[in-house]
Design a protein around this motif. Structure first.
Motif, PDB file in Angstrom:
ATOM      1  N   LYS A   1       0.827  -1.202   0.000  1.00 47.41           N
ATOM      2  CA  LYS A   1       0.000   0.000   0.000  1.00 47.41           C
ATOM      3  C   LYS A   1       0.865   1.257   0.000  1.00 47.41           C
ATOM      4  O   LYS A   1       1.956   1.290   0.585  1.00 47.41           O
ATOM      5  CB  LYS A   1      -0.948  -0.001   1.191  1.00 47.41           C
ATOM      6  CG  LYS A   1      -0.323  -0.354   2.528  1.00 47.41           C
ATOM      7  CD  LYS A   1      -1.395  -0.604   3.574  1.00 47.41           C
ATOM      8  CE  LYS A   1      -0.784  -1.100   4.878  1.00 47.41           C
ATOM      9  NZ  LYS A   1      -1.819  -1.425   5.883  1.00 47.41           N
ATOM     10  N   ALA A   2       0.351   2.279  -0.691  1.00 45.67           N
ATOM     11  CA  ALA A   2       1.080   3.540  -0.804  1.00 45.67           C
ATOM     12  C   ALA A   2       0.135   4.621  -1.334  1.00 45.67           C
ATOM     13  O   ALA A   2      -0.964   4.326  -1.830  1.00 45.67           O
ATOM     14  CB  ALA A   2       2.285   3.398  -1.733  1.00 45.67           C
TER      15      ALA A   2
ATOM     16  N   ALA B   1       6.625   3.448   6.045  1.00 47.79           N
ATOM     17  CA  ALA B   1       6.808   4.833   6.484  1.00 47.79           C
ATOM     18  C   ALA B   1       7.951   5.520   5.743  1.00 47.79           C
ATOM     19  O   ALA B   1       8.808   6.159   6.350  1.00 47.79           O
ATOM     20  CB  ALA B   1       7.028   4.884   7.991  1.00 47.79           C
ATOM     21  N   SER B   2       7.957   5.389   4.422  1.00 46.44           N
ATOM     22  CA  SER B   2       9.034   5.950   3.599  1.00 46.44           C
ATOM     23  C   SER B   2       8.437   6.712   2.426  1.00 46.44           C
ATOM     24  O   SER B   2       7.256   6.576   2.111  1.00 46.44           O
ATOM     25  CB  SER B   2       9.954   4.839   3.092  1.00 46.44           C
ATOM     26  OG  SER B   2      10.514   4.116   4.166  1.00 46.44           O
ATOM     27  N   SER B   3       9.268   7.502   1.751  1.00 48.09           N
ATOM     28  CA  SER B   3       8.783   8.258   0.590  1.00 48.09           C
ATOM     29  C   SER B   3       9.912   8.555  -0.376  1.00 48.09           C
ATOM     30  O   SER B   3      11.091   8.575  -0.003  1.00 48.09           O
ATOM     31  CB  SER B   3       8.127   9.574   1.036  1.00 48.09           C
ATOM     32  OG  SER B   3       9.097  10.473   1.555  1.00 48.09           O
TER      33      SER B   3
ATOM     34  N   ARG C   1       7.021   0.359  12.937  1.00 46.16           N
ATOM     35  CA  ARG C   1       6.680   0.858  11.602  1.00 46.16           C
ATOM     36  C   ARG C   1       5.931  -0.189  10.785  1.00 46.16           C
ATOM     37  O   ARG C   1       5.005   0.143  10.031  1.00 46.16           O
ATOM     38  CB  ARG C   1       7.954   1.275  10.872  1.00 46.16           C
ATOM     39  CG  ARG C   1       8.590   2.546  11.390  1.00 46.16           C
ATOM     40  CD  ARG C   1       9.699   3.025  10.468  1.00 46.16           C
ATOM     41  NE  ARG C   1      10.857   2.165  10.507  1.00 46.16           N
ATOM     42  CZ  ARG C   1      11.946   2.383  11.248  1.00 46.16           C
ATOM     43  NH1 ARG C   1      11.987   3.425  12.053  1.00 46.16           N
ATOM     44  NH2 ARG C   1      12.970   1.569  11.206  1.00 46.16           N
ATOM     45  N   TRP C   2       6.322  -1.447  10.909  1.00 47.95           N
ATOM     46  CA  TRP C   2       5.734  -2.491  10.069  1.00 47.95           C
ATOM     47  C   TRP C   2       4.336  -2.883  10.530  1.00 47.95           C
ATOM     48  O   TRP C   2       3.442  -3.111   9.718  1.00 47.95           O
ATOM     49  CB  TRP C   2       6.651  -3.698  10.037  1.00 47.95           C
ATOM     50  CG  TRP C   2       6.228  -4.757   9.066  1.00 47.95           C
ATOM     51  CD1 TRP C   2       5.887  -6.042   9.358  1.00 47.95           C
ATOM     52  CD2 TRP C   2       6.105  -4.619   7.651  1.00 47.95           C
ATOM     53  NE1 TRP C   2       5.556  -6.726   8.212  1.00 47.95           N
ATOM     54  CE2 TRP C   2       5.682  -5.864   7.143  1.00 47.95           C
ATOM     55  CE3 TRP C   2       6.310  -3.557   6.759  1.00 47.95           C
ATOM     56  CZ2 TRP C   2       5.461  -6.086   5.793  1.00 47.95           C
ATOM     57  CZ3 TRP C   2       6.088  -3.786   5.401  1.00 47.95           C
ATOM     58  CH2 TRP C   2       5.667  -5.029   4.934  1.00 47.95           C
TER      59      TRP C   2
ATOM     60  N   SER D   1       4.521   7.697  -1.231  1.00 53.33           N
ATOM     61  CA  SER D   1       4.811   7.486   0.187  1.00 53.33           C
ATOM     62  C   SER D   1       4.059   6.268   0.698  1.00 53.33           C
ATOM     63  O   SER D   1       2.932   5.994   0.287  1.00 53.33           O
ATOM     64  CB  SER D   1       4.419   8.720   1.010  1.00 53.33           C
ATOM     65  OG  SER D   1       3.044   9.045   0.810  1.00 53.33           O
ATOM     66  N   THR D   2       4.714   5.526   1.564  1.00 54.20           N
ATOM     67  CA  THR D   2       4.096   4.357   2.177  1.00 54.20           C
ATOM     68  C   THR D   2       3.723   4.681   3.616  1.00 54.20           C
ATOM     69  O   THR D   2       4.460   5.370   4.314  1.00 54.20           O
ATOM     70  CB  THR D   2       5.058   3.156   2.173  1.00 54.20           C
ATOM     71  OG1 THR D   2       6.303   3.550   2.763  1.00 54.20           O
ATOM     72  CG2 THR D   2       5.294   2.654   0.765  1.00 54.20           C
TER      73      THR D   2
END
Length: 410
Positions: free
Chosen positions: A142-143, A222-224, A353-354, A200-201
């Motif tokens: 998902k993102a 939680a990255s982009s 985060r995961w 972004s996730t």
């Protein structure tokens, strides 16, 4: 690695395998540990500590080598561990009259059972509130795509095909769920207005995107990554936050540049991993292929494969680490947590985060390291139980609030 660390790692991995959470990374590591003569007593003790009732899934043929090695080592010091006749088909696991510890070997087309006849206490469970949510595995693909106009597209729920038209590039969602930018060659560069897009996730998500130049980016939770809809001019520049693995398309006439906090990476064509979460005090750049140049302040480092550079945001010092286990660094991209030799706080941040959880420490942060390897599809309660077995730290899961909380009770 010190003996006590190897013993801790073995117990963690064996526990994960026992609870059907093993993958190829875990199996390969167990195979290595099976050949370590220093771990002979640890392997023996594991036989006595197994629960008396288990229902593991069918063990794959390629897993046999590990247990063959273990058996050959153990049989020399424990003659009573003699195999029963091979069982050709999977049978239900039975609760023996005497609590049994069982080592299962998949060999010669069947199973071997080893009964040590030792008593042992029953396993305890992680304390949970609203356990339904805690028992779920992460639904991870998902993102969100944010267009130059500010419009947001939820990628995991959008249909395959064309998602948007952006400054001469079509944004396509492929059948396998990847996002691809296809340039419209009928529009000249002078006619294009370059927009900046961001993928972004969320916490608990991951995604893969093909950039307009053909480079591929894998985003951890939680990255982009932010990038132009078309790379024009003398360079290709993107900005990343969190953890992103990049496989850069080669183009020597248009170097690839990555902005990471207050540092800058110059690339021609290579593969590397960026770990730069805001909540982590240290950012790490790890090179797997090719060569990159990393600049921070007035300092610059040229990196070779297998090297890692780490730095703090408020310092211009770039620190080198050699002979990095790159498979461990990118384990997340391949569906695995590899916690070997990682500080407890860093491990818990990854889990938070995961699984989209908040970490709460009732006391100070434990000064221990986790030595486990496990699938990212592992049930959260099972994962924390394996930590309890190997560290003695107690965990409590609270799911009646959002985000949920993991309370460290040591």
């Amino acid at each position: 690695m010190a003996l006590h660390q190897k013993e801790q790692e073995l117990r963690s991995l064996f526990s994960q395998w026992l609870h059907n959470n093993g993958n190829e990374t875990i199996i390969n590591r167990l195979s290595e540990l099976a050949e370590d003569s220093e771990l002979q007593e640890t392997w023996q003790s594991l036989l006595f500590e197994l629960p008396d009732e288990m229902q593991p899934e069918l063990i794959e043929q390629q897993h046999a080598a590990i247990f063959d090695k273990v058996y050959q080592n153990l049989i020399e010091t424990e003659p009573g561990l003699m195999p029963a006749a091979p069982v050709r088909h999977m049978r239900p696991w039975r609760k023996y009259a005497v609590a049994a510890a069982i080592l299962v070997l998949f060999a010669a087309g069947g199973f071997y059972f080893f009964n040590t006849g030792k008593d042992h206490p029953a396993n305890e469970k992680i304390t949970e509130t609203s356990p339904g949510r805690a028992s779920q595995q992460s639904d991870n693909n998902k993102a969100i795509l944010t267009l130059g106009s500010g419009q947001q597209i939820i990628l995991d729920t959008s249909a395959n095909g064309k998602l948007a038209q952006q400054s001469g590039a079509e944004v396509i969602k492929s059948e396998n769920g990847q996002i691809i930018y296809q340039l419209n060659d009928s529009i000249t560069a002078s006619q294009q207005t370059i927009d900046t897009n961001t993928v972004s996730t969320p916490r608990g998500g991951e995604y893969t995107i093909t950039l307009p130049d053909g480079s591929i980016a894998w985003l951890n939770a939680a990255s982009s990554i932010s990038f132009p809809t078309a790379f024009r001019g003398n360079e290709r520049t993107v900005t990343v936050q969190g953890e992103v693995y990049l496989q850069v398309a080669k183009n020597s006439s248009q170097p690839f540049r990555v902005k990471v906090k207050d540092a800058l990476i110059d690339v021609v064509g290579t593969a590397f991993n960026v770990n730069a979460y805001a909540e982590e005090p240290i950012s790490r750049i790890t090179l797997l292929e090719g060569s990159i140049s990393l600049k921070k302040g007035n300092e610059r480092k040229i990196m070779k494969p297998g090297q890692q550079v780490w730095f703090r945001e408020n310092s211009n010092t770039l620190n080198f680490s050699e002979n990095i286990d790159t498979e461990q660094v990118v384990a997340w991209k391949n569906g695995t947590f590899d916690f070997r030799d990682q500080p407890f706080e860093s491990v818990m941040n990854q889990i938070a985060r995961w699984y989209d959880m908040k970490i709460v420490y009732e006391d100070k942060i434990p000064d221990v390291k986790i030595l486990g390897i496990m699938s990212r599809n592992t049930n959260l309660s099972d994962m924390l139980k394996s930590f309890e077995l190997t560290t003695g730290i107690k965990f409590k899961i609270e799911n009646n609030i959002k985000p949920g909380r993991i309370i460290i009770q040591r």
